[in-house]
Design a protein around this motif. Structure first.
Motif, PDB file in Angstrom:
ATOM      1  N   SER A   1       7.650  57.865  38.233  1.00  0.00           N
ATOM      2  CA  SER A   1       8.830  58.154  37.423  1.00  0.00           C
ATOM      3  C   SER A   1       8.439  59.140  36.331  1.00  0.00           C
ATOM      4  CB  SER A   1       9.376  56.871  36.786  1.00  0.00           C
ATOM      5  OG  SER A   1      10.373  57.170  35.808  1.00  0.00           O
ATOM      6  N   ILE A   2       9.413  59.957  35.922  1.00  0.00           N
ATOM      7  CA  ILE A   2       9.147  60.888  34.830  1.00  0.00           C
ATOM      8  C   ILE A   2      10.118  60.662  33.679  1.00  0.00           C
ATOM      9  CG2 ILE A   2       8.068  62.653  36.256  1.00  0.00           C
ATOM     10  CD1 ILE A   2      10.857  64.127  36.147  1.00  0.00           C
ATOM     11  N   ALA A   3      10.736  59.476  33.612  1.00  0.00           N
ATOM     12  CA  ALA A   3      11.730  59.197  32.578  1.00  0.00           C
ATOM     13  C   ALA A   3      11.151  59.414  31.182  1.00  0.00           C
ATOM     14  CB  ALA A   3      12.257  57.775  32.721  1.00  0.00           C
ATOM     15  N   ASP A   4       9.891  59.029  30.988  1.00  0.00           N
ATOM     16  CA  ASP A   4       9.283  59.163  29.665  1.00  0.00           C
ATOM     17  C   ASP A   4       8.817  60.585  29.362  1.00  0.00           C
ATOM     18  OD1 ASP A   4       7.373  58.697  31.734  1.00  0.00           O
ATOM     19  OD2 ASP A   4       5.829  58.340  30.223  1.00  0.00           O
ATOM     20  N   LEU A   5       8.836  61.459  30.366  1.00  0.00           N
ATOM     21  CA  LEU A   5       8.438  62.851  30.156  1.00  0.00           C
ATOM     22  C   LEU A   5       9.630  63.778  29.956  1.00  0.00           C
ATOM     23  CD1 LEU A   5       5.626  63.319  32.864  1.00  0.00           C
ATOM     24  CD2 LEU A   5       5.382  62.625  30.470  1.00  0.00           C
ATOM     25  N   TRP A   6      10.820  63.304  30.312  1.00  0.00           N
ATOM     26  CA  TRP A   6      12.007  64.154  30.269  1.00  0.00           C
ATOM     27  C   TRP A   6      12.338  64.535  28.826  1.00  0.00           C
ATOM     28  CZ3 TRP A   6      14.675  66.690  33.891  1.00  0.00           C
ATOM     29  CH2 TRP A   6      15.932  67.220  33.543  1.00  0.00           C
ATOM     30  N   ARG A   7      12.673  65.826  28.648  1.00  0.00           N
ATOM     31  CA  ARG A   7      13.000  66.323  27.310  1.00  0.00           C
ATOM     32  C   ARG A   7      14.368  67.012  27.313  1.00  0.00           C
ATOM     33  NH1 ARG A   7       7.946  69.155  27.598  1.00  0.00           N
ATOM     34  NH2 ARG A   7       9.182  71.062  27.315  1.00  0.00           N
ATOM     35  N   LYS A   8      14.880  67.210  26.123  1.00  0.00           N
ATOM     36  CA  LYS A   8      16.199  67.821  25.981  1.00  0.00           C
ATOM     37  C   LYS A   8      16.218  69.292  26.391  1.00  0.00           C
ATOM     38  CE  LYS A   8      17.859  64.740  22.326  1.00  0.00           C
ATOM     39  NZ  LYS A   8      18.349  64.658  20.931  1.00  0.00           N
ATOM     40  N   ASP A   9      15.039  69.925  26.494  1.00  0.00           N
ATOM     41  CA  ASP A   9      15.012  71.333  26.899  1.00  0.00           C
ATOM     42  C   ASP A   9      14.637  71.516  28.363  1.00  0.00           C
ATOM     43  OD1 ASP A   9      12.314  70.596  26.641  1.00  0.00           O
ATOM     44  OD2 ASP A   9      11.707  72.629  26.064  1.00  0.00           O
ATOM     45  N   HIS A  10      14.607  70.424  29.136  1.00  0.00           N
ATOM     46  CA  HIS A  10      14.236  70.530  30.543  1.00  0.00           C
ATOM     47  C   HIS A  10      15.408  71.007  31.402  1.00  0.00           C
ATOM     48  CE1 HIS A  10      10.409  67.819  30.571  1.00  0.00           C
ATOM     49  NE2 HIS A  10      10.111  69.094  30.485  1.00  0.00           N
ATOM     50  N   VAL A  11      15.079  71.852  32.376  1.00  0.00           N
ATOM     51  CA  VAL A  11      16.030  72.321  33.386  1.00  0.00           C
ATOM     52  C   VAL A  11      15.423  72.007  34.746  1.00  0.00           C
ATOM     53  CG1 VAL A  11      17.269  74.294  34.361  1.00  0.00           C
ATOM     54  CG2 VAL A  11      16.827  74.189  31.883  1.00  0.00           C
ATOM     55  N   ALA A  12      16.208  71.361  35.610  1.00  0.00           N
ATOM     56  CA  ALA A  12      15.715  70.984  36.939  1.00  0.00           C
ATOM     57  C   ALA A  12      16.304  71.911  37.996  1.00  0.00           C
ATOM     58  CB  ALA A  12      16.075  69.539  37.249  1.00  0.00           C
ATOM     59  N   PHE A  13      15.446  72.364  38.897  1.00  0.00           N
ATOM     60  CA  PHE A  13      15.844  73.187  40.029  1.00  0.00           C
ATOM     61  C   PHE A  13      15.624  72.390  41.302  1.00  0.00           C
ATOM     62  CE2 PHE A  13      14.832  76.114  36.688  1.00  0.00           C
ATOM     63  CZ  PHE A  13      15.660  77.205  36.860  1.00  0.00           C
ATOM     64  N   LEU A  14      16.663  72.240  42.107  1.00  0.00           N
ATOM     65  CA  LEU A  14      16.538  71.632  43.424  1.00  0.00           C
ATOM     66  C   LEU A  14      16.534  72.749  44.452  1.00  0.00           C
ATOM     67  CD1 LEU A  14      18.832  68.517  43.013  1.00  0.00           C
ATOM     68  CD2 LEU A  14      16.356  68.531  43.303  1.00  0.00           C
ATOM     69  N   ILE A  15      15.505  72.738  45.289  1.00  0.00           N
ATOM     70  CA  ILE A  15      15.216  73.825  46.213  1.00  0.00           C
ATOM     71  C   ILE A  15      15.232  73.290  47.639  1.00  0.00           C
ATOM     72  CG2 ILE A  15      13.435  75.486  46.904  1.00  0.00           C
ATOM     73  CD1 ILE A  15      12.421  75.220  43.945  1.00  0.00           C
ATOM     74  N   GLY A  16      15.832  74.022  48.549  1.00  0.00           N
ATOM     75  CA  GLY A  16      15.934  73.586  49.938  1.00  0.00           C
ATOM     76  C   GLY A  16      14.590  73.262  50.566  1.00  0.00           C
ATOM     77  N   CYS A  17      14.623  72.420  51.592  1.00  0.00           N
ATOM     78  CA  CYS A  17      13.410  71.892  52.217  1.00  0.00           C
ATOM     79  C   CYS A  17      13.521  71.975  53.739  1.00  0.00           C
ATOM     80  CB  CYS A  17      13.203  70.442  51.791  1.00  0.00           C
ATOM     81  SG  CYS A  17      11.848  69.603  52.615  1.00  0.00           S
ATOM     82  N   SER A  18      12.414  72.325  54.395  1.00  0.00           N
ATOM     83  CA  SER A  18      12.438  72.444  55.851  1.00  0.00           C
ATOM     84  C   SER A  18      12.539  71.092  56.545  1.00  0.00           C
ATOM     85  CB  SER A  18      11.211  73.208  56.355  1.00  0.00           C
ATOM     86  OG  SER A  18      10.017  72.529  56.041  1.00  0.00           O
ATOM     87  N   ASN A  19      12.313  69.979  55.813  1.00  0.00           N
ATOM     88  CA  ASN A  19      12.578  68.656  56.404  1.00  0.00           C
ATOM     89  C   ASN A  19      13.985  68.607  56.987  1.00  0.00           C
ATOM     90  OD1 ASN A  19      10.159  67.889  55.301  1.00  0.00           O
ATOM     91  ND2 ASN A  19      10.959  66.195  54.087  1.00  0.00           N
ATOM     92  N   SER A  20      14.901  69.301  56.321  1.00  0.00           N
ATOM     93  CA  SER A  20      16.303  69.227  56.693  1.00  0.00           C
ATOM     94  C   SER A  20      16.578  69.780  58.080  1.00  0.00           C
ATOM     95  CB  SER A  20      17.148  69.981  55.656  1.00  0.00           C
ATOM     96  OG  SER A  20      16.912  69.499  54.351  1.00  0.00           O
ATOM     97  N   MET A  21      15.756  70.721  58.537  1.00  0.00           N
ATOM     98  CA  MET A  21      16.034  71.327  59.846  1.00  0.00           C
ATOM     99  C   MET A  21      15.285  70.650  60.978  1.00  0.00           C
ATOM    100  SD  MET A  21      13.961  74.912  59.924  1.00  0.00           S
ATOM    101  CE  MET A  21      12.169  74.935  59.871  1.00  0.00           C
ATOM    102  N   ASP A  22      14.420  69.671  60.664  1.00  0.00           N
ATOM    103  CA  ASP A  22      13.701  68.965  61.722  1.00  0.00           C
ATOM    104  C   ASP A  22      14.665  68.417  62.772  1.00  0.00           C
ATOM    105  OD1 ASP A  22      11.204  69.417  60.636  1.00  0.00           O
ATOM    106  OD2 ASP A  22      11.117  67.501  59.591  1.00  0.00           O
ATOM    107  N   GLU A  23      15.750  67.837  62.288  1.00  0.00           N
ATOM    108  CA  GLU A  23      16.714  67.222  63.200  1.00  0.00           C
ATOM    109  C   GLU A  23      17.348  68.266  64.116  1.00  0.00           C
ATOM    110  OE1 GLU A  23      20.776  64.479  63.118  1.00  0.00           O
ATOM    111  OE2 GLU A  23      19.712  64.932  61.264  1.00  0.00           O
TER     112      GLU A  23
END
Length: 265
Positions: free
Chosen positions: A104-126
């Protein structure tokens, strides 16, 4: 809870299992049909550089969502989710060095953090499996794919630079072109391969020496096929020496509510 239990689960069901500590392993094969995502969290001061980096390098870094500064909810692809707790594993990089892996990173999260979610090749396995193209990593118990740092360099952006990380799938020689064509339909899952054939040509002298995941040996008539990988930001954090980046642990992805069919081009 087993991988089979969660293979037909929804994205929210997988995230709930992860948040409750009922699933702490790699997410290959979970919530089949759903888009899985890599994660990169940076201070806001580096967010524009990273967004520009992703725009210039869409193969390794296809953006699914960028959170509002300080907000851990990716409200577009997974309303109600919490980026701080809904992945089975995280890695922390500081000043170009890997520091720790944690649950978990709950204790590391800060008010200036920005999260990027990036596509993954796991998704095309199917999609590849549905076409009858074997996915050797999914034939193993842990489902881990082979991951390497290549010699292919990303386009730099601001303070960010470094190599492309790649996944390798052993593909039967007579199915390589079909695998290329199918994967090209899914740009959010890294699209078509970046290299086919001789690993040494992209700076990988020995396939058995994986850097992340596990080695999946080639069988007779298999060809190594390499796709860009969302672990690339971890290599960028090291090469660029930026003060902080928090990422997923390799293979331990964020499972979204998006369906793969919705992202097909």
């Amino acid at each position: 809870m087993t991988r089979a239990n969660l293979s037909a689960a929804s994205g929210s069901e997988v995230r709930a299992a992860v948040r409750a500590g009922q699933w702490t392993r790699a997410t290959h094969g979970l919530a089949r049909g759903h888009v899985q995502a890599n994660l990169a969290i940076l201070p806001e001061a580096y967010a524009y550089d990273f967004l520009l980096f992703a725009q210039r390098n869409p193969k390794p870094c296809p953006i699914i969502e960028v959170t509002e500064t300080g907000n851990p909810e990716p409200s577009f692809c997974a309303p109600g989710a919490d980026i701080r707790s809904d992945l089975p594993g995280y890695r922390v990089f500081r000043n170009g060095q890997f520091v720790e892996e944690r649950r978990s990173i709950a204790d590391l999260w800060r008010k200036d953090h920005v999260a990027f979610l990036i596509g993954c090749s796991n998704s095309m396995d199917e999609a590849l499996e549905d076409a009858g193209i074997p996915q050797r990593h999914l034939e193993t118990e842990d489902g881990r794919i082979s991951v390497y740092t290549s010699s292919i360099q990303c386009r730099s952006a601001g303070r960010l630079h470094g190599p492309i990380v790649v996944t390798m799938r052993p593909i039967p020689a007579d199915r390589v072109e079909q695998a290329r064509e199918i994967s090209s339909r899914y740009p959010l899952a890294h699209g078509s391969p970046v290299h086919v054939g001789d690993p040494a040509a992209i700076g990988i002298p020995d396939l058995s020496r994986v850097e992340w995941g596990r080695f999946n040996p080639l069988r007779e008539d298999d060809v190594p096929v390499f796709w860009a990988c969302g672990v690339t930001p971890q290599a960028i954090a090291i090469a660029s020496g930026i003060p902080e980046m928090i990422t997923h642990a390799a293979g331990h992805m964020f499972v979204t509510d998006l369906m793969l069919g919705e992202t097909r081009t």
